[in-house]
Write a protein that holds these residues in place. Structure first.
Motif, PDB file in Angstrom:
ATOM      1  N   GLN A 134       0.926  -1.058   0.123  1.00  0.00           N
ATOM      2  CA  GLN A 134       0.183   0.060  -0.037  1.00  0.00           C
ATOM      3  C   GLN A 134       0.818   1.420  -0.120  1.00  0.00           C
ATOM      4  O   GLN A 134       0.308   2.299  -0.277  1.00  0.00           O
ATOM      5  N   VAL A 135       2.314   1.090   0.360  1.00  0.00           N
ATOM      6  CA  VAL A 135       3.163   2.390   0.281  1.00  0.00           C
ATOM      7  C   VAL A 135       3.124   3.155  -0.965  1.00  0.00           C
ATOM      8  O   VAL A 135       3.099   4.063  -1.286  1.00  0.00           O
ATOM      9  N   VAL A 136       3.373   2.261  -2.022  1.00  0.00           N
ATOM     10  CA  VAL A 136       3.609   2.866  -3.443  1.00  0.00           C
ATOM     11  C   VAL A 136       2.369   3.157  -3.919  1.00  0.00           C
ATOM     12  O   VAL A 136       2.249   4.510  -4.519  1.00  0.00           O
ATOM     13  N   PRO A 137       1.256   2.908  -3.968  1.00  0.00           N
ATOM     14  CA  PRO A 137       0.030   3.074  -4.397  1.00  0.00           C
ATOM     15  C   PRO A 137      -0.141   4.360  -3.634  1.00  0.00           C
ATOM     16  O   PRO A 137      -0.665   5.487  -4.327  1.00  0.00           O
ATOM     17  N   TYR A 138       0.058   4.563  -2.380  1.00  0.00           N
ATOM     18  CA  TYR A 138      -0.529   5.884  -1.440  1.00  0.00           C
ATOM     19  C   TYR A 138       0.571   7.027  -2.166  1.00  0.00           C
ATOM     20  O   TYR A 138      -0.147   8.122  -2.243  1.00  0.00           O
ATOM     21  N   GLY A 139       1.685   6.773  -2.398  1.00  0.00           N
ATOM     22  CA  GLY A 139       2.663   7.970  -2.867  1.00  0.00           C
ATOM     23  C   GLY A 139       1.920   8.398  -4.166  1.00  0.00           C
ATOM     24  O   GLY A 139       2.034   9.528  -4.626  1.00  0.00           O
ATOM     25  N   GLN A 140       1.308   7.452  -5.342  1.00  0.00           N
ATOM     26  CA  GLN A 140       0.769   7.734  -6.454  1.00  0.00           C
ATOM     27  C   GLN A 140      -0.173   8.441  -6.123  1.00  0.00           C
ATOM     28  O   GLN A 140      -0.689   9.442  -7.077  1.00  0.00           O
ATOM     29  N   ILE A 141      -1.202   8.280  -5.232  1.00  0.00           N
ATOM     30  CA  ILE A 141      -2.379   9.009  -5.142  1.00  0.00           C
ATOM     31  C   ILE A 141      -2.031  10.208  -4.500  1.00  0.00           C
ATOM     32  O   ILE A 141      -2.741  11.322  -4.922  1.00  0.00           O
ATOM     33  N   VAL A 142      -1.129  10.504  -3.715  1.00  0.00           N
ATOM     34  CA  VAL A 142      -0.649  11.889  -3.133  1.00  0.00           C
ATOM     35  C   VAL A 142      -0.184  12.512  -4.553  1.00  0.00           C
ATOM     36  O   VAL A 142      -0.561  13.800  -4.498  1.00  0.00           O
ATOM     37  N   ASP A 143       0.625  11.993  -5.352  1.00  0.00           N
ATOM     38  CA  ASP A 143       1.367  12.810  -6.128  1.00  0.00           C
ATOM     39  C   ASP A 143       0.001  13.220  -7.309  1.00  0.00           C
ATOM     40  O   ASP A 143       0.044  14.196  -7.904  1.00  0.00           O
ATOM     41  N   SER A 144      -0.931  12.236  -7.537  1.00  0.00           N
ATOM     42  CA  SER A 144      -2.083  12.463  -8.551  1.00  0.00           C
ATOM     43  C   SER A 144      -2.906  13.541  -8.019  1.00  0.00           C
ATOM     44  O   SER A 144      -3.383  14.568  -8.732  1.00  0.00           O
ATOM     45  N   ARG A 145      -3.071  13.675  -6.787  1.00  0.00           N
ATOM     46  CA  ARG A 145      -4.047  14.781  -6.040  1.00  0.00           C
ATOM     47  C   ARG A 145      -3.223  16.098  -6.314  1.00  0.00           C
ATOM     48  O   ARG A 145      -3.981  17.161  -6.504  1.00  0.00           O
ATOM     49  N   ARG A 146      -1.833  16.050  -6.108  1.00  0.00           N
ATOM     50  CA  ARG A 146      -1.195  17.323  -6.220  1.00  0.00           C
ATOM     51  C   ARG A 146      -1.090  17.906  -7.684  1.00  0.00           C
ATOM     52  O   ARG A 146      -1.375  18.969  -8.213  1.00  0.00           O
TER      53      ARG A 146
END
Length: 129
Positions: A26-38
């Motif tokens: 779940q760590v990698v997808p969370y980072g991608q979600i944060v980057d996508s939100r930005r």
């Protein structure tokens, strides 16, 4: 010699391994979600700015359809005067400093959430700064 097995310890070890694996996946997808939100936030801000600029340009186009606006621009930009009028040009005194625009604020460490800070620490992104 017979070895006694503890089923509770085995189950606990398996659960710990499963929880660790679930966390790591779940760590990698969370980072991608944060980057996508930005990226979405930046795109929305850019869209809003472009819509404001578009509205201003459409207002300019509508204004240029009138003779009064065309005459006003001709007087301001080209120095147009009607017959019998006297044109005056006002110049700034020499040595007048030019106005500078203040710099836009940049994102600081305090602007990010604790989750962003932890993610940057885990991913090594904080090493590049």
């Amino acid at each position: 010699m017979k070895m006694l097995r503890r089923p509770g310890a085995t189950i606990a070890a398996v659960l710990i391994l499963l929880m660790g694996a679930a966390f790591l996946t779940q760590v990698v997808p969370y980072g991608q979600i944060v980057d996508s939100r930005r990226q979405v936030s930046a795109a929305q801000a850019q869209l809003a700015a472009l819509e404001v600029e578009n509205a201003a340009l459409e207002a300019d186009i509508a204004a240029l359809q009138t003779d009064a606006e065309v005459e006003k621009l001709a007087r301001e930009k080209l120095g147009y005067v009607r017959p019998g009028e006297t044109a005056y040009v006002v110049l700034d005194p020499p040595g007048t400093p030019e106005e500078t625009e203040p710099a836009a604020p940049t994102e600081t460490l305090e602007d990010r959430t604790w989750v962003d800070k932890v993610w940057e620490f885990l991913s090594g992104a904080d090493q590049g700064s």
